[in-house]
Design a protein around this motif. Sequence first.
Motif, mmCIF file in Angstrom:
data_model
loop_
_atom_site.group_PDB
_atom_site.id
_atom_site.type_symbol
_atom_site.label_atom_id
_atom_site.label_comp_id
_atom_site.label_asym_id
_atom_site.label_seq_id
_atom_site.Cartn_x
_atom_site.Cartn_y
_atom_site.Cartn_z
ATOM 1 N N ASP A 33 55.378 45.506 36.165
ATOM 2 C CA ASP A 33 54.222 46.375 35.951
ATOM 3 C C ASP A 33 54.192 47.500 36.983
ATOM 4 O OD1 ASP A 33 51.912 47.499 35.067
ATOM 5 O OD2 ASP A 33 50.704 45.666 35.168
ATOM 6 N N GLU A 34 54.475 48.701 36.540
ATOM 7 C CA GLU A 34 54.433 49.909 37.363
ATOM 8 C C GLU A 34 55.077 49.752 38.736
ATOM 9 O OE1 GLU A 34 51.484 52.663 37.034
ATOM 10 O OE2 GLU A 34 50.414 51.727 35.360
ATOM 11 N N SER A 40 48.744 46.613 31.436
ATOM 12 C CA SER A 40 48.727 45.469 32.364
ATOM 13 C C SER A 40 48.148 44.232 31.692
ATOM 14 C CB SER A 40 47.907 45.812 33.606
ATOM 15 O OG SER A 40 48.507 46.863 34.307
ATOM 16 N N GLU A 65 51.193 44.768 38.901
ATOM 17 C CA GLU A 65 51.101 46.085 39.529
ATOM 18 C C GLU A 65 50.432 45.991 40.894
ATOM 19 O OE1 GLU A 65 48.606 48.912 37.383
ATOM 20 O OE2 GLU A 65 47.341 47.274 36.683
HETATM 21 MG MG LIG Z 1 48.033 48.799 34.638
#
Ligand SMILES: [Mg+2]
Lengths: 296, 236
Positions: free
Chosen positions: B161-162, B42, B84
């Motif tokens: 992000d994720e 991240s 995220e």
């Molecule tokens: Mg992360």
Amino acid sequence: MTAAIQFVIDVLSLGGAYALMALGLVIVYGILRLVNFAYGELVMAAGYTLYLVGGSPLPWLVMAALAVAAAVLTGIATDYLAFRPVRTKSVTAVLITSFAFSTLLQNAAQLLISPRPRSIPLPEVFSDTVTVLGVVTPARNLITIAAAAVLLALFTLAMRRTILGIAMRAAATHFTMARMLGVPANLVITTAFAISGLLAGTVALLWLGRIGTVVPRVGLEPLLIAFIATVIGGMRSLEGAVLGGFLLAFIDTSLNYTLPQDLLKFRDAFTFSLVILILLWRPAGLVRGPATGQRT
Amino acid sequence: MALAVDGLEVRYGGVRAVRGVDITVGDGEVVALLGANGAGKSSTLLAIAGAIRPFAGRVRLDGRDVTGTTPERMVRAGVAMVPETRDVFPDLTVEENLRLGAYVRRRDRAGVEADRAAMFALFPRLAERADQTAGTLSGGEQQMLVIARAMMSRPRLLLLDEPSLGLAPTIVEQIFAMIAELAATGLSILLVEQNVSKALAVASRAYVMRLGRIAAAGPARELAAAADLEDHYLGG
Ligand SMILES: [Mg+2]
Ligand SMILES: Nc1ncnc2c1ncn2[C@@H]1O[C@H](COP(=O)(O)OP(=O)(O)O)[C@@H](O)[C@H]1O
């Protein structure tokens, strides 16, 4: 019946002024999570501008527009001089610079103009009285109600319909996310200060219109009122600030109507006690803001 | 759009989160960035997006140095970031969230309108909830919203992000199908994921991060074939 109408007019006119003051403070707080302690000086700037242009042959509305413009410019100057240089450094630094800027402006007024009250030009209509539904009331009260209604409506519309308004509401919850969508941080912040100045400047016309004079410390009371109203209403919410303003006006007016003469001078003590009770019941204020958000 | 990251370092005070990372993403390429929790994925993405200033290293877009620029400039340069934390604006409606996504091209009204219709076609769930505030959406719907919102700026590089974090398996399927669809349009994507098999299925290349460094890199198919990938890099 007439007493009731009188009461409603008093609450609405005082509340309108309080709501505008609170909104001007919270628009900046919502985005920066910082109280602008130089907020009262926006009122002062408008007041002294009125005084300075007072001798001119300009129509009053033009003078009023200049006064509001001065408050807007002072608001923008607050951003550039007091906030922007230290904004990303520390909270303490910004609190100190905003205090310092407030003191600086007050001292400037004292030195360059006078520490003593200066009278400001007012339109005739401010001293008129009108009869509404059998109640005799100062026209100024009705003007205040109308001005507050118009400004609140315009403000709401701008925040809901314009892309900049939507960006400002977004920036108040997730500042960095708003930037990651392309919203420029400085634009949002400067706009908040400008709106703050617009609201403070308009309130100044109505507020100073009651007494007809301006002094260097004239901004202290509006700052305090705005602060208390936003604390009651919830520092995180624009609606809360408006609600807090009207509630504070309701409390003040109720006390004015009911307290015996010899207790009236302690009115503020009663008001603050009630405010404390409200905060014990709702520590975050009446209207909770969005759940998230970080300082910028 | 081509992204080149050289020797990127990110520090939080004394914490060295990213310690010299090199990543490239070619034009129209989908690249996965894998790694365990705390590996620095991240932080890497946020540094590329301009949300945190790198301690050292370079970020280049099509050869142009954009290191340490502001997030708003990165969007204008064609990079969109979906963090995220998702970060929908909870008290704005779905519609307003999307409108804000198009902030950088707000004057192109017809184009924005067309893109919004396209996003609603791609995510019918969002169309149904256009006037609801984003805070009332489910986790999966919020993820769809932030991806759609990022797409409204018409990016050429998407940083994700994720996107599957904490979502139900059926929703995860949908999200990855979406990513594949977006990739098919020629969009460059840098995808951070913990769902290794799904990420490797959609990506052409992948990097594995460990303790702030790139521990492995290569074509997605080769990494997927390395049976010990999970144990070696993602477990700890
Ligand atoms: Mg992360
Ligand atoms: N804002 C922060 N402040 C301090 N340390 C942080 C912060 N964000 C992340 N870290 C630390 O940096 C390291 C990398 O975190 P992160 O980039 O979030 O990794 P990943 O996304 O791979 O899980 C971790 O050790 C994490 O604790």
